[in-house]
Design a protein around this motif. Structure first.
Motif, PDB file in Angstrom:
ATOM      1  N   VAL A  26       0.046   3.916  -5.077  1.00  0.00           N
ATOM      2  CA  VAL A  26       0.669   2.776  -6.304  1.00  0.00           C
ATOM      3  C   VAL A  26      -1.065   2.076  -5.233  1.00  0.00           C
ATOM      4  N   SER A  27      -2.401   2.382  -5.870  1.00  0.00           N
ATOM      5  CA  SER A  27      -3.146   0.987  -5.219  1.00  0.00           C
ATOM      6  C   SER A  27      -3.125  -0.330  -5.427  1.00  0.00           C
ATOM      7  N   ALA A  28      -3.114  -0.860  -4.624  1.00  0.00           N
ATOM      8  CA  ALA A  28      -3.151  -2.371  -4.917  1.00  0.00           C
ATOM      9  C   ALA A  28      -3.452  -2.388  -5.785  1.00  0.00           C
ATOM     10  N   ALA A  29      -4.575  -2.928  -6.469  1.00  0.00           N
ATOM     11  CA  ALA A  29      -5.064  -3.337  -7.187  1.00  0.00           C
ATOM     12  C   ALA A  29      -3.739  -2.609  -8.695  1.00  0.00           C
ATOM     13  N   GLU A  30      -3.071  -1.637  -8.956  1.00  0.00           N
ATOM     14  CA  GLU A  30      -2.423  -1.639 -10.101  1.00  0.00           C
ATOM     15  C   GLU A  30      -1.525  -3.107 -10.230  1.00  0.00           C
ATOM     16  N   LEU A  31      -1.492  -2.762  -8.601  1.00  0.00           N
ATOM     17  CA  LEU A  31       0.373  -4.050  -8.650  1.00  0.00           C
ATOM     18  C   LEU A  31      -0.290  -6.016  -8.770  1.00  0.00           C
ATOM     19  N   GLN A  43      -3.545  -8.058  -1.790  1.00  0.00           N
ATOM     20  CA  GLN A  43      -4.319  -7.737  -0.975  1.00  0.00           C
ATOM     21  C   GLN A  43      -3.572  -7.382   0.785  1.00  0.00           C
ATOM     22  N   LYS A  44      -3.909  -9.342   0.978  1.00  0.00           N
ATOM     23  CA  LYS A  44      -3.524  -9.679   1.572  1.00  0.00           C
ATOM     24  C   LYS A  44      -1.855  -9.182   2.361  1.00  0.00           C
ATOM     25  N   LEU A  45      -1.257  -9.333   1.223  1.00  0.00           N
ATOM     26  CA  LEU A  45       0.092  -8.985   0.921  1.00  0.00           C
ATOM     27  C   LEU A  45       0.524  -7.545   1.554  1.00  0.00           C
ATOM     28  N   VAL A  46      -0.199  -6.739   0.744  1.00  0.00           N
ATOM     29  CA  VAL A  46       0.187  -5.771   1.512  1.00  0.00           C
ATOM     30  C   VAL A  46      -0.360  -4.919   2.922  1.00  0.00           C
ATOM     31  N   SER A  47      -1.768  -6.059   3.281  1.00  0.00           N
ATOM     32  CA  SER A  47      -1.684  -5.497   4.905  1.00  0.00           C
ATOM     33  C   SER A  47      -0.847  -6.535   5.605  1.00  0.00           C
ATOM     34  N   ARG A  56       3.457   2.107   4.256  1.00  0.00           N
ATOM     35  CA  ARG A  56       2.674   2.959   4.242  1.00  0.00           C
ATOM     36  C   ARG A  56       2.096   3.256   3.278  1.00  0.00           C
ATOM     37  N   ALA A  57       0.691   2.461   4.026  1.00  0.00           N
ATOM     38  CA  ALA A  57      -0.786   3.119   3.540  1.00  0.00           C
ATOM     39  C   ALA A  57      -1.495   3.963   4.157  1.00  0.00           C
TER      40      ALA A  57
END
Lengths: 159, 159
Positions: A26-31, A43-47, A56-57
DNA sequence: GCCAAATCAGACTGTTTCGTTCCGAATTGC
DNA sequence: GCAATTCGGAACGAAACAGTCTGATTTGGC
């Protein structure tokens, strides 16, 4: 005493990521679109969450995100600690910190330790699977209430 | 997730004030000297605590401070709320606030309500009398641990 | 083997909150 | 009436947070 907004958003984001457990990536944009949060914030959060070992990225075209562990093995405490660091109401309960001048003679400190453990225990007893359950709010609340009370009873003194 | 320093200092200040229960009037300067906190900070604290109704201040020469209620009727929750406002981990559990766009359909919110109640309950079950007890740290910790666990058992589902 | 697209990762800036300090208003005792 | 001592609120500086942006890295297709 208030949780930071990022921590709150992180819970929502992880909740959304858990729903895509089947479709691995799943991409960050979708989330961001699903949760309604700003894309850069996600984006910052997934980082942060990736660095903490919760997500896991995989890079590159067709890449994306997936849970690093089963949803049942991820709790509210994990998410909060990933974003805000160790759960510590006061600096004196944080390991390795000894700023307080009173230290040994402080009567208040043991109480903070207890309250802090209680808080952390309450957070650690809510797994991610329960957060993404599709029940109605009242039903979910009932379930959680039972779960927390039983866990408190089980843990006994430790809380 | 961390408590503000002022709230921590407020607990220490109230603890010091409780020891002077016999000698009705204590000046803020005395409390500052006993606790080792900066005098201006203690002044701000007593202002907040007085406004919240925990301390009673009498002006003029020979005036000072005294507890507005018996120490047994003052808890950690009272002190924390006096300094930091209502105990609310997230904005959605705070009464009268409806900033979250999700609102009704949010699966996470009921969980926050439970955790928030657990935290508040843990704080409300530590009275000021216990904070100023002169026992050794380990002994105090043991007492508090028993008290919290029994209170959890009593409150049962509520916590 | 190379190019291009898509992704995450880190650094930067503006804003808000917190912590601290200072000065003024009020009251009592002499 | 005066002076000393007290609390009360307002103002300043600093730190952390939230949000945004640009760059480094990797994959897939040609």
């Amino acid at each position: 005493m208030r949780l930071s907004n990022l921590a709150d958003y992180a819970v929502v984001t992880m909740c959304a990521a858990a729903r895509h457990c089947g479709s691995a990536r799943v991409s960050a944009a979708e989330l961001a679109e699903e949760t309604g949060l700003p894309a850069p914030t996600v984006q910052k959060l997934v980082s942060l969450l990736s660095r903490a070992g919760l997500l896991r990225a995989t890079r590159g075209s067709g890449g994306g995100l997936q849970l690093a562990r089963p949803a049942a093995a991820i709790t509210l405490a994990d998410i909060v600690e990933a974003v805000e660091g160790p759960i510590a109401l006061t600096s004196c309960v944080e390991q390795g910190r000894h700023d307080c001048a009173l230290e040994g003679s402080c009567n208040v400190r043991p109480h903070w330790t207890i309250v802090n453990d209680a808080l952390r225990g309450a957070l650690a007893n809510v797994p991610l699977t329960q957060l993404s359950s599709p029940f109605a709010s009242s039903e979910v609340e009932k379930q959680v209430r039972e779960r927390v009370s039983t866990s408190l009873d089980t843990n006994g003194v430790l809380l």
